[in-house]
Design a protein around this motif. Structure first.
Motif, PDB file in Angstrom:
ATOM      1  N   ALA A 131       7.015 -16.438  27.085  1.00 47.72           N
ATOM      2  CA  ALA A 131       7.127 -17.473  28.111  1.00 47.72           C
ATOM      3  C   ALA A 131       7.374 -18.864  27.516  1.00 47.72           C
ATOM      4  O   ALA A 131       8.156 -19.647  28.052  1.00 47.72           O
ATOM      5  CB  ALA A 131       5.868 -17.487  28.976  1.00 47.72           C
ATOM      6  N   LYS A 132       6.710 -19.184  26.402  1.00 48.03           N
ATOM      7  CA  LYS A 132       6.774 -20.554  25.871  1.00 48.03           C
ATOM      8  C   LYS A 132       8.190 -20.979  25.475  1.00 48.03           C
ATOM      9  O   LYS A 132       8.638 -22.064  25.862  1.00 48.03           O
ATOM     10  CB  LYS A 132       5.815 -20.700  24.687  1.00 48.03           C
ATOM     11  CG  LYS A 132       5.697 -22.134  24.178  1.00 48.03           C
ATOM     12  CD  LYS A 132       4.650 -22.248  23.078  1.00 48.03           C
ATOM     13  CE  LYS A 132       4.549 -23.679  22.567  1.00 48.03           C
ATOM     14  NZ  LYS A 132       3.535 -23.806  21.491  1.00 48.03           N
ATOM     15  N   PRO A 133       8.928 -20.183  24.702  1.00 50.14           N
ATOM     16  CA  PRO A 133      10.300 -20.607  24.363  1.00 50.14           C
ATOM     17  C   PRO A 133      11.188 -20.765  25.589  1.00 50.14           C
ATOM     18  O   PRO A 133      12.052 -21.646  25.622  1.00 50.14           O
ATOM     19  CB  PRO A 133      10.796 -19.488  23.449  1.00 50.14           C
ATOM     20  CG  PRO A 133       9.566 -18.844  22.907  1.00 50.14           C
ATOM     21  CD  PRO A 133       8.559 -18.943  24.006  1.00 50.14           C
ATOM     22  N   LYS A 134      11.003 -19.911  26.602  1.00 46.69           N
ATOM     23  CA  LYS A 134      11.840 -20.018  27.806  1.00 46.69           C
ATOM     24  C   LYS A 134      11.538 -21.302  28.564  1.00 46.69           C
ATOM     25  O   LYS A 134      12.449 -21.943  29.106  1.00 46.69           O
ATOM     26  CB  LYS A 134      11.627 -18.795  28.705  1.00 46.69           C
ATOM     27  CG  LYS A 134      12.299 -17.534  28.177  1.00 46.69           C
ATOM     28  CD  LYS A 134      12.275 -16.409  29.189  1.00 46.69           C
ATOM     29  CE  LYS A 134      10.914 -15.786  29.298  1.00 46.69           C
ATOM     30  NZ  LYS A 134      10.931 -14.564  30.140  1.00 46.69           N
ATOM     31  N   SER A 135      10.277 -21.707  28.604  1.00 47.51           N
ATOM     32  CA  SER A 135       9.914 -22.957  29.278  1.00 47.51           C
ATOM     33  C   SER A 135      10.550 -24.151  28.576  1.00 47.51           C
ATOM     34  O   SER A 135      11.095 -25.054  29.223  1.00 47.51           O
ATOM     35  CB  SER A 135       8.390 -23.099  29.297  1.00 47.51           C
ATOM     36  OG  SER A 135       8.001 -24.349  29.807  1.00 47.51           O
ATOM     37  N   ASP A 136      10.514 -24.143  27.245  1.00 42.91           N
ATOM     38  CA  ASP A 136      11.113 -25.224  26.459  1.00 42.91           C
ATOM     39  C   ASP A 136      12.618 -25.311  26.696  1.00 42.91           C
ATOM     40  O   ASP A 136      13.162 -26.396  26.952  1.00 42.91           O
ATOM     41  CB  ASP A 136      10.817 -24.974  24.976  1.00 42.91           C
ATOM     42  CG  ASP A 136      11.649 -25.848  24.056  1.00 42.91           C
ATOM     43  OD1 ASP A 136      11.531 -27.077  24.158  1.00 42.91           O
ATOM     44  OD2 ASP A 136      12.425 -25.297  23.241  1.00 42.91           O
ATOM     45  N   ARG A 137      13.309 -24.179  26.640  1.00 39.71           N
ATOM     46  CA  ARG A 137      14.763 -24.199  26.829  1.00 39.71           C
ATOM     47  C   ARG A 137      15.145 -24.559  28.260  1.00 39.71           C
ATOM     48  O   ARG A 137      16.171 -25.203  28.496  1.00 39.71           O
ATOM     49  CB  ARG A 137      15.356 -22.842  26.462  1.00 39.71           C
ATOM     50  CG  ARG A 137      15.303 -22.494  24.984  1.00 39.71           C
ATOM     51  CD  ARG A 137      16.042 -23.491  24.107  1.00 39.71           C
ATOM     52  NE  ARG A 137      15.155 -24.493  23.537  1.00 39.71           N
ATOM     53  CZ  ARG A 137      15.562 -25.476  22.749  1.00 39.71           C
ATOM     54  NH1 ARG A 137      16.852 -25.612  22.447  1.00 39.71           N
ATOM     55  NH2 ARG A 137      14.707 -26.363  22.279  1.00 39.71           N
ATOM     56  N   LEU A 138      14.312 -24.166  29.233  1.00 44.80           N
ATOM     57  CA  LEU A 138      14.602 -24.508  30.625  1.00 44.80           C
ATOM     58  C   LEU A 138      14.476 -26.013  30.839  1.00 44.80           C
ATOM     59  O   LEU A 138      15.302 -26.615  31.545  1.00 44.80           O
ATOM     60  CB  LEU A 138      13.668 -23.751  31.567  1.00 44.80           C
ATOM     61  CG  LEU A 138      13.907 -23.945  33.073  1.00 44.80           C
ATOM     62  CD1 LEU A 138      15.338 -23.574  33.457  1.00 44.80           C
ATOM     63  CD2 LEU A 138      12.913 -23.119  33.885  1.00 44.80           C
ATOM     64  N   ASN A 139      13.487 -26.627  30.237  1.00 47.22           N
ATOM     65  CA  ASN A 139      13.345 -28.079  30.344  1.00 47.22           C
ATOM     66  C   ASN A 139      14.552 -28.797  29.746  1.00 47.22           C
ATOM     67  O   ASN A 139      15.031 -29.806  30.291  1.00 47.22           O
ATOM     68  CB  ASN A 139      12.065 -28.541  29.642  1.00 47.22           C
ATOM     69  CG  ASN A 139      10.814 -28.204  30.425  1.00 47.22           C
ATOM     70  OD1 ASN A 139      10.850 -28.095  31.645  1.00 47.22           O
ATOM     71  ND2 ASN A 139       9.694 -28.025  29.734  1.00 47.22           N
ATOM     72  N   LEU A 140      15.063 -28.288  28.627  1.00 46.72           N
ATOM     73  CA  LEU A 140      16.246 -28.895  28.010  1.00 46.72           C
ATOM     74  C   LEU A 140      17.472 -28.711  28.894  1.00 46.72           C
ATOM     75  O   LEU A 140      18.265 -29.648  29.081  1.00 46.72           O
ATOM     76  CB  LEU A 140      16.491 -28.276  26.633  1.00 46.72           C
ATOM     77  CG  LEU A 140      17.695 -28.824  25.861  1.00 46.72           C
ATOM     78  CD1 LEU A 140      17.496 -30.297  25.522  1.00 46.72           C
ATOM     79  CD2 LEU A 140      17.948 -28.012  24.591  1.00 46.72           C
ATOM     80  N   LEU A 141      17.635 -27.528  29.472  1.00 50.94           N
ATOM     81  CA  LEU A 141      18.785 -27.260  30.335  1.00 50.94           C
ATOM     82  C   LEU A 141      18.720 -28.099  31.606  1.00 50.94           C
ATOM     83  O   LEU A 141      19.748 -28.610  32.078  1.00 50.94           O
ATOM     84  CB  LEU A 141      18.847 -25.769  30.661  1.00 50.94           C
ATOM     85  CG  LEU A 141      20.035 -25.259  31.474  1.00 50.94           C
ATOM     86  CD1 LEU A 141      21.362 -25.685  30.854  1.00 50.94           C
ATOM     87  CD2 LEU A 141      19.968 -23.739  31.617  1.00 50.94           C
ATOM     88  N   ARG A 142      17.539 -28.259  32.164  1.00 50.38           N
ATOM     89  CA  ARG A 142      17.390 -29.102  33.348  1.00 50.38           C
ATOM     90  C   ARG A 142      17.799 -30.546  33.054  1.00 50.38           C
ATOM     91  O   ARG A 142      18.426 -31.205  33.882  1.00 50.38           O
ATOM     92  CB  ARG A 142      15.928 -29.088  33.805  1.00 50.38           C
ATOM     93  CG  ARG A 142      15.485 -27.834  34.537  1.00 50.38           C
ATOM     94  CD  ARG A 142      13.972 -27.848  34.692  1.00 50.38           C
ATOM     95  NE  ARG A 142      13.459 -26.724  35.457  1.00 50.38           N
ATOM     96  CZ  ARG A 142      12.198 -26.311  35.408  1.00 50.38           C
ATOM     97  NH1 ARG A 142      11.326 -26.931  34.612  1.00 50.38           N
ATOM     98  NH2 ARG A 142      11.809 -25.293  36.147  1.00 50.38           N
ATOM     99  N   ALA A 143      17.456 -31.025  31.871  1.00 50.23           N
ATOM    100  CA  ALA A 143      17.727 -32.421  31.522  1.00 50.23           C
ATOM    101  C   ALA A 143      19.181 -32.668  31.169  1.00 50.23           C
ATOM    102  O   ALA A 143      19.756 -33.701  31.524  1.00 50.23           O
ATOM    103  CB  ALA A 143      16.826 -32.851  30.358  1.00 50.23           C
ATOM    104  N   THR A 144      19.807 -31.715  30.470  1.00 45.61           N
ATOM    105  CA  THR A 144      21.157 -31.945  29.940  1.00 45.61           C
ATOM    106  C   THR A 144      22.265 -31.279  30.740  1.00 45.61           C
ATOM    107  O   THR A 144      23.429 -31.676  30.638  1.00 45.61           O
ATOM    108  CB  THR A 144      21.251 -31.421  28.498  1.00 45.61           C
ATOM    109  OG1 THR A 144      20.999 -30.001  28.491  1.00 45.61           O
ATOM    110  CG2 THR A 144      20.242 -32.119  27.586  1.00 45.61           C
TER     111      THR A 144
END
Length: 435
Positions: A131-144
């Motif tokens: 779950a943790k890596p997916k949350s991190d990448r989702l936050n980056l995708l939402r921002a960029t």
């Protein structure tokens, strides 16, 4: 089946930056030392976006993800990136297989691939995700609203028809860069409508297996769900695709390396006791005064006959070959296919039954860490006082990966190491393009 599309990639402008100074390994392969080096080499290195350091205390409005979005916006405004017309990209990697003298070229192509839920049985996974890596990448995708690395996809083409088209002889202009592992990456843009149509048609009946990038693929699926409720129809459409590199699993250039297991911090571990317990399930042969290369050669030969490992300890090394019937001791939750895998045997019998390391502890990387090289593994056993035992592994075969994935099953984590990795930053897929 599989749907691929040309896409208008953002690419670093070679008139503004040197490609070798700005591209990176995938975010999850970047060590702190590598991150330091990337930061120093160029103010436009992609690490500032995909694995940025927070500046000061992070808040909801200003954090590593908003900083990444600012970098992308400012670099685009400064002309650091150029934007191609819709294209796909032939992509080759020339490299020396680690631990050998064999030079290999792996060929593939980069395109936008349509997302499918696993239940649709077009795209198949072979590993579990956390779950943790997916949350991190989702936050980056939402921002960029952008994908900076490619999902590594495998397809089957025994006739090599797609590679023949992508890499046909001709006087083409290739963009080249050599990475820190001395891998030569070569990229060629293809925008000819006829060629694009042939490749799209050729791929239409293929099923795909995720080789690397499970977390980023599932992140893209999650973002697609969020974008489905957006009033921005363009973003909604673009979010239905993700940037992928497609590699023929029938190609001789496909290399899977083993990932060795290092066990540490077991308070009551002793070598004679471990060997005694191991003899109940394995034929155990002591390897006296053996170096890493000879141990690896013996392991390869033994692996042709039975599930095998080399257990390296400070008191010597041992070749373990599974006895007939030992796989019956593997828990019933694993299928017949999975029980034939070295990694399942190792985790279920050696780690869990003999050493008492639970599945939860393995998932949390308690008492276990992973190394690639056989020589590095042997050195670690000798040099690190906290290490109890290391298990040198044979690699998983592509046939095993294919069989497990298409059956809808998964391998344990850290089962496959597809080498080399795909560079991030060669092409960028902006979901805001045209919006």
């Amino acid at each position: 089946m599989a749907q691929i599309s040309a896409f208008p990639a953002l690419r670093y402008d070679p008139q503004k930056v040197r490609l070798a100074d700005v591209v990176t390994q995938p975010y999850d392969k970047i060590s702190p030392q590598m991150q330091d080096g990337y930061y120093k080499v160029s103010p436009y290195n992609l690490v500032r976006i995909i694995l940025g350091r927070p500046e000061g205390e992070e808040t909801e409005r200003k954090n590593r993800y908003t900083d990444a979005a600012d970098c992308l916006k400012n670099w685009r405004k400064a002309g650091i990136f150029t934007q191609d017309s819709p294209s796909i990209y032939a992509y080759s990697q020339r490299f020396l297989v680690p631990g050998t003298s064999q030079n290999v070229e792996r060929r593939g192509f980069i395109a936008a691939g349509t997302l499918y839920d696993y239940a649709e049985k077009v795209i198949f996974r072979h590993e579990q995700t956390l779950a943790k890596p997916k949350s991190d990448r989702l936050n980056l995708l939402r921002a960029t609203h952008a994908h900076f690395g490619q999902i590594f996809m495998l397809y089957s083409d025994p006739a090599q028809s797609i590679d023949s088209l992508l890499f046909e002889d001709g006087n083409y202009e290739w963009q080249e860069v050599t990475d820190e592992y001395k891998v030569l990456h070569r990229l060629r843009r293809i925008a000819d409508p006829a060629a694009l149509n042939i490749i799209k048609t050729e791929m239409a009946d293929r099923k795909l297996i995720i080789a690397d990038g499970h977390h980023r693929y599932e992140t893209a699926l999650n973002f697609r769900k969020e974008a489905a409720s957006s009033i921005n129809a363009c973003l909604k459409d673009n979010a239905n695709r993700v940037m992928m590199t497609f590699v023929n699993m029938d190609s001789p250039g496909l290399v899977i390396l083993p990932t060795h297991r290092v066990v540490f911090g077991l308070a009551n571990f002793d070598v004679p006791g471990f060997v005694k317990k191991a003899r109940e399930l394995y034929e155990v042969r002591e390897l006296r005064d053996i170096d890493a290369s000879k141990a690896a050669a013996l392991l390869t030969e033994s692996g042709k006959k039975a599930v095998s490992f080399v257990a390296a300890t400070k008191q010597g090394s041992f070749l373990l070959a599974a006895k007939d019937g030992s796989e019956a001791q593997i828990p019933a939750e694993f299928s017949v296919r999975q029980r034939k895998l070295d990694v399942v045997n190792l985790h279920s019998l050696l780690l869990e039954k003999i050493l008492g390391i639970s599945q939860e502890q393995v998932t949390n990387q308690q008492h276990i860490r992973y190394l690639r090289g056989t020589e590095e593994t042997f050195r670690t056993v000798k040099a690190d006082s906290g290490v109890n035992v290391a298990f040198v592994m044979n690699p998983v075969s592509i046939e095993q990966v294919r069989e497990i994935a298409f059956a809808g099953e998964v391998l344990p984590q850290k089962s496959t190491d597809f080498y080399p990795k795909l560079l991030s930053g060669l092409t960028i897929y902006s979901l805001d393009n045209g919006c």
